[in-house]
Motif scaffolding. Structure first.
Motif, mmCIF file in Angstrom:
data_model
loop_
_atom_site.group_PDB
_atom_site.id
_atom_site.type_symbol
_atom_site.label_atom_id
_atom_site.label_comp_id
_atom_site.label_asym_id
_atom_site.label_seq_id
_atom_site.Cartn_x
_atom_site.Cartn_y
_atom_site.Cartn_z
ATOM 1 N N VAL A 164 49.235 18.492 2.266
ATOM 2 C CA VAL A 164 50.156 17.687 3.070
ATOM 3 C C VAL A 164 51.594 18.185 2.884
ATOM 4 C CG1 VAL A 164 51.094 15.372 3.453
ATOM 5 C CG2 VAL A 164 48.649 15.670 3.039
ATOM 6 N N VAL A 165 51.946 18.554 1.646
ATOM 7 C CA VAL A 165 53.273 19.128 1.401
ATOM 8 C C VAL A 165 53.458 20.392 2.237
ATOM 9 C CG1 VAL A 165 54.731 20.260 -0.323
ATOM 10 C CG2 VAL A 165 53.532 18.164 -0.897
ATOM 11 N N GLY A 166 52.427 21.229 2.265
ATOM 12 C CA GLY A 166 52.504 22.439 3.074
ATOM 13 C C GLY A 166 52.741 22.129 4.539
ATOM 14 N N ALA A 167 52.073 21.086 5.046
ATOM 15 C CA ALA A 167 52.266 20.696 6.445
ATOM 16 C C ALA A 167 53.687 20.201 6.695
ATOM 17 C CB ALA A 167 51.254 19.612 6.819
ATOM 18 N N THR B 127 59.262 24.789 11.456
ATOM 19 C CA THR B 127 59.011 24.814 12.908
ATOM 20 C C THR B 127 60.143 24.124 13.658
ATOM 21 O OG1 THR B 127 56.625 24.790 12.499
ATOM 22 C CG2 THR B 127 57.356 24.170 14.699
ATOM 23 N N ARG B 128 60.619 23.026 13.110
ATOM 24 C CA ARG B 128 61.730 22.310 13.747
ATOM 25 C C ARG B 128 63.022 23.123 13.660
ATOM 26 N NH1 ARG B 128 64.881 20.842 16.422
ATOM 27 N NH2 ARG B 128 66.069 18.902 16.604
ATOM 28 N N LEU B 129 63.286 23.729 12.512
ATOM 29 C CA LEU B 129 64.525 24.491 12.327
ATOM 30 C C LEU B 129 64.566 25.737 13.207
ATOM 31 C CD1 LEU B 129 64.818 24.169 8.447
ATOM 32 C CD2 LEU B 129 66.446 23.248 10.112
ATOM 33 N N THR C 93 62.329 36.470 26.086
ATOM 34 C CA THR C 93 61.326 37.494 26.391
ATOM 35 C C THR C 93 59.967 37.068 25.838
ATOM 36 O OG1 THR C 93 61.779 38.705 24.344
ATOM 37 C CG2 THR C 93 63.099 39.274 26.291
ATOM 38 N N LEU C 94 58.938 37.788 26.256
ATOM 39 C CA LEU C 94 57.587 37.466 25.796
ATOM 40 C C LEU C 94 57.436 37.632 24.277
ATOM 41 C CD1 LEU C 94 54.721 36.590 26.493
ATOM 42 C CD2 LEU C 94 54.165 38.998 26.967
ATOM 43 N N PRO C 95 57.952 38.701 23.637
ATOM 44 C CA PRO C 95 57.856 38.794 22.176
ATOM 45 C C PRO C 95 58.551 37.625 21.459
ATOM 46 C CG PRO C 95 58.363 40.941 23.105
ATOM 47 C CD PRO C 95 58.471 39.954 24.225
ATOM 48 N N GLU C 96 59.680 37.182 21.989
ATOM 49 C CA GLU C 96 60.355 36.030 21.381
ATOM 50 C C GLU C 96 59.526 34.762 21.540
ATOM 51 O OE1 GLU C 96 65.030 37.355 22.038
ATOM 52 O OE2 GLU C 96 63.957 36.245 23.611
ATOM 53 N N PHE C 97 58.867 34.627 22.680
ATOM 54 C CA PHE C 97 57.996 33.465 22.882
ATOM 55 C C PHE C 97 56.810 33.503 21.924
ATOM 56 C CE2 PHE C 97 54.120 31.836 24.956
ATOM 57 C CZ PHE C 97 54.442 30.489 24.970
ATOM 58 N N LYS C 98 56.263 34.674 21.679
ATOM 59 C CA LYS C 98 55.127 34.777 20.751
ATOM 60 C C LYS C 98 55.493 34.267 19.369
ATOM 61 C CE LYS C 98 52.655 38.671 22.907
ATOM 62 N NZ LYS C 98 52.156 40.059 22.721
ATOM 63 N N PHE C 99 56.742 34.535 18.934
ATOM 64 C CA PHE C 99 57.170 34.079 17.610
ATOM 65 C C PHE C 99 57.150 32.553 17.528
ATOM 66 C CE2 PHE C 99 60.649 32.419 14.981
ATOM 67 C CZ PHE C 99 60.232 32.861 13.729
ATOM 68 N N ILE C 100 57.793 31.883 18.491
ATOM 69 C CA ILE C 100 57.842 30.423 18.413
ATOM 70 C C ILE C 100 56.461 29.815 18.667
ATOM 71 C CG2 ILE C 100 60.295 30.366 19.047
ATOM 72 C CD1 ILE C 100 59.430 29.408 21.838
ATOM 73 N N GLU D 199 54.423 27.169 15.953
ATOM 74 C CA GLU D 199 53.821 25.874 16.292
ATOM 75 C C GLU D 199 52.308 25.909 16.120
ATOM 76 O OE1 GLU D 199 53.266 21.925 17.785
ATOM 77 O OE2 GLU D 199 54.853 23.004 16.701
ATOM 78 N N TRP D 200 51.684 27.023 16.500
ATOM 79 C CA TRP D 200 50.229 27.155 16.337
ATOM 80 C C TRP D 200 49.839 27.076 14.857
ATOM 81 C CZ3 TRP D 200 47.108 30.921 13.995
ATOM 82 C CH2 TRP D 200 45.747 30.858 14.307
ATOM 83 N N GLY D 201 50.608 27.742 14.013
ATOM 84 C CA GLY D 201 50.325 27.687 12.584
ATOM 85 C C GLY D 201 50.449 26.272 12.035
ATOM 86 N N HIS D 202 51.442 25.534 12.510
ATOM 87 C CA HIS D 202 51.618 24.152 12.060
ATOM 88 C C HIS D 202 50.435 23.287 12.483
ATOM 89 C CE1 HIS D 202 53.494 20.491 10.847
ATOM 90 N NE2 HIS D 202 53.695 20.051 12.074
ATOM 91 N N ARG D 203 49.974 23.471 13.700
ATOM 92 C CA ARG D 203 48.833 22.685 14.173
ATOM 93 C C ARG D 203 47.542 23.057 13.445
ATOM 94 N NH1 ARG D 203 49.299 21.773 20.739
ATOM 95 N NH2 ARG D 203 51.535 21.263 20.807
ATOM 96 N N MET D 204 47.331 24.339 13.196
ATOM 97 C CA MET D 204 46.127 24.750 12.473
ATOM 98 C C MET D 204 46.151 24.242 11.033
ATOM 99 S SD MET D 204 44.287 26.150 14.696
ATOM 100 C CE MET D 204 45.119 25.079 15.883
ATOM 101 N N TRP D 205 47.328 24.207 10.444
ATOM 102 C CA TRP D 205 47.442 23.668 9.085
ATOM 103 C C TRP D 205 47.079 22.182 9.096
ATOM 104 C CZ3 TRP D 205 48.691 26.607 4.763
ATOM 105 C CH2 TRP D 205 48.833 25.882 3.580
ATOM 106 N N GLY D 206 47.502 21.487 10.140
ATOM 107 C CA GLY D 206 47.126 20.080 10.263
ATOM 108 C C GLY D 206 45.626 19.883 10.335
ATOM 109 N N ARG D 207 44.933 20.749 11.052
ATOM 110 C CA ARG D 207 43.471 20.656 11.115
ATOM 111 C C ARG D 207 42.844 20.955 9.758
ATOM 112 N NH1 ARG D 207 45.356 21.430 15.957
ATOM 113 N NH2 ARG D 207 44.164 20.917 17.850
#
Length: 406
Positions: free
Chosen positions: A76-79, A86-88, A134-141, A145-153
């Motif tokens: 939970v701390v990791g999440a 993710t917010r920052l 750009t698309l590479p910048e979008f991949k980063f963000i 968010e994807w990592g945060h959601r997967m950590w939640g699962r």
């Protein structure tokens, strides 16, 4: 004469046969009795084995459960930390829909990435803030968010799967069953609350001139529920692993417990106010300390009407409140430390209170540095993590000072 002799021989034969039967009966009786006793014992053993549970809650099972809950609280701390980063990095609105299973697989081909990017381009954050992304910048963000959601699962699985296993093994007492069901339910609630928060940042708000962001109310609810889940898991795990001290129930000990509970509540409230600071970007309005600009109390502290609205929606007031709460928490922990020196406490309790006090000063120093340096992402992430560390130490202090179970 012949008849008399025949009668005598038959009578003697019957007597000898009867004696032989009695002797053989006496010899077989102990064997029969032993066989019946063995059969009765085996029947009792089989019945007892069939009715006994797989395991009985004991000191060893409590240790297993305590370590499991501490591991869950660590996840939970990791999440919380990952959510703060993710917010920052302003990555939380990059995934514009929510699917429990389907989104576990990120885009693979260039066509899939283009399709995902085109969905993001339809929402206010891209139109107002990131129209030249750009698309590479979008991949980063997106990956943030994807990592945060997967950590939640992962957190959800860490709670639910062991709960099913331990339940079937009989590790839980009746009261513990209620606790773990509550924790598992809270995990699902936390996931739904996260998507409810994200939706607030995807809505078009023509009347607003502010940058697109999630609601600070929903953000604080999301963080607050995560902290409650963490505190409940950590408290339950610690109380199962750390034996309660036999403290003399004196007036001073009672006062110390109350003082520690009040301090823990103040730490939680300060961490929750940090969510409003993050949600409103309030750390960027006055980057000076100890004064806010040239004043101790800024002119726009109560700029909104009604006055209560300033507490939750005015960035100046939100930052001012967070400063006051942070300094108050540090003062309260200093008082707790000084008060605890006046009484005999177990060594573990003294260590916990000392670490709590030291962490309070470190957290205040981190907060001031983050403010003066205009909220750099790495330092701000450390400051957010420090609030969880401070809350953890407060829970440890309360666990060390708890009463002996009756």
């Amino acid at each position: 004469m012949l008849l008399s002799s025949l009668r005598t021989s038959i009578f003697c034969s019957c007597r000898s046969a009867a004696k032989g039967f009695q002797q053989s009966g006496h010899q077989r009786a102990p064997q029969l009795r032993r066989w019946l006793v063995k059969r009765g014992q085996s029947t009792i053993t089989v019945e007892a084995g069939a009715s006994a549970p797989a395991a009985v809650p004991s000191a060893s099972t409590n240790r297993i459960l305590g370590r499991w809950l501490l591991g869950c609280s660590g996840l939970v701390v990791g999440a919380v930390v990952l959510g703060g980063v993710t917010r920052l990095t302003e990555s939380g609105l990059s995934m514009v829909d929510w699917h429990l299973v389907r989104e576990m697989r990120p885009p693979q081909s260039n066509a899939e990435w283009e399709a995902e990017f085109s969905k993001y381009q339809q929402f206010p954050e891209f139109k107002i803030m990131n129209h030249d992304m750009t698309l590479p910048e979008f991949k980063f963000i997106f990956y943030m968010e994807w990592g945060h959601r997967m950590w939640g699962r992962l957190v959800g699985l860490a709670y639910v799967l062991p709960t099913v296993y331990f339940w079937r093994k009989g590790y839980f007492t009746r009261s513990m069953k209620g606790k773990v069901l509550g924790l598992c339910g809270f995990v699902f609630f936390q996931g739904l609350l996260g998507w409810y928060m994200v939706k607030s940042g995807l809505e078009d708000k023509p009347e607003s001139h502010d940058v697109p962001r999630v609601s600070q109310y929903r953000l604080s609810a999301h963080l607050g529920s995560a902290l409650l889940l963490y505190c409940a898991s950590l408290w339950t795990g610690l109380t199962m692993l750390l034996p309660a001290h036999k403290l003399a129930e004196t007036k001073h000990i009672t006062q110390l417990r109350r003082f520690a509970k009040g301090t823990g509540g103040l730490v939680f409230l300060t961490a929750l106010s940090g969510a409003f600071v993050a949600g409103l970007d309030a750390g960027l309005v006055y980057n000076s300390f100890p004064k806010m600009g040239d004043r101790w109390i800024p002119d726009d502290l109560l700029a909104f009407s009604p006055a209560l609205k300033n507490v939750f929606e005015n960035p100046t007031t939100v930052q001012f409140d967070h400063r006051i709460l942070g300094i108050s928490s540090m003062t309260a922990m200093t008082g707790l430390y000084l008060f605890s020196r006046r009484m005999m406490l177990p060594r573990r309790a003294k260590i916990a209170i000392s670490l709590l006090t030291a962490m309070a000063y470190g957290q205040v120093a981190l907060g001031i540095s983050t403010l003066l340096l205009y909220v750099p992402t790495p330092l701000a992430a450390v400051h957010q993590s420090g609030s969880v560390a401070l809350l953890s130490l407060a829970i440890w202090v309360l666990a060390e000072l708890r009463k002996m179970p009756k």
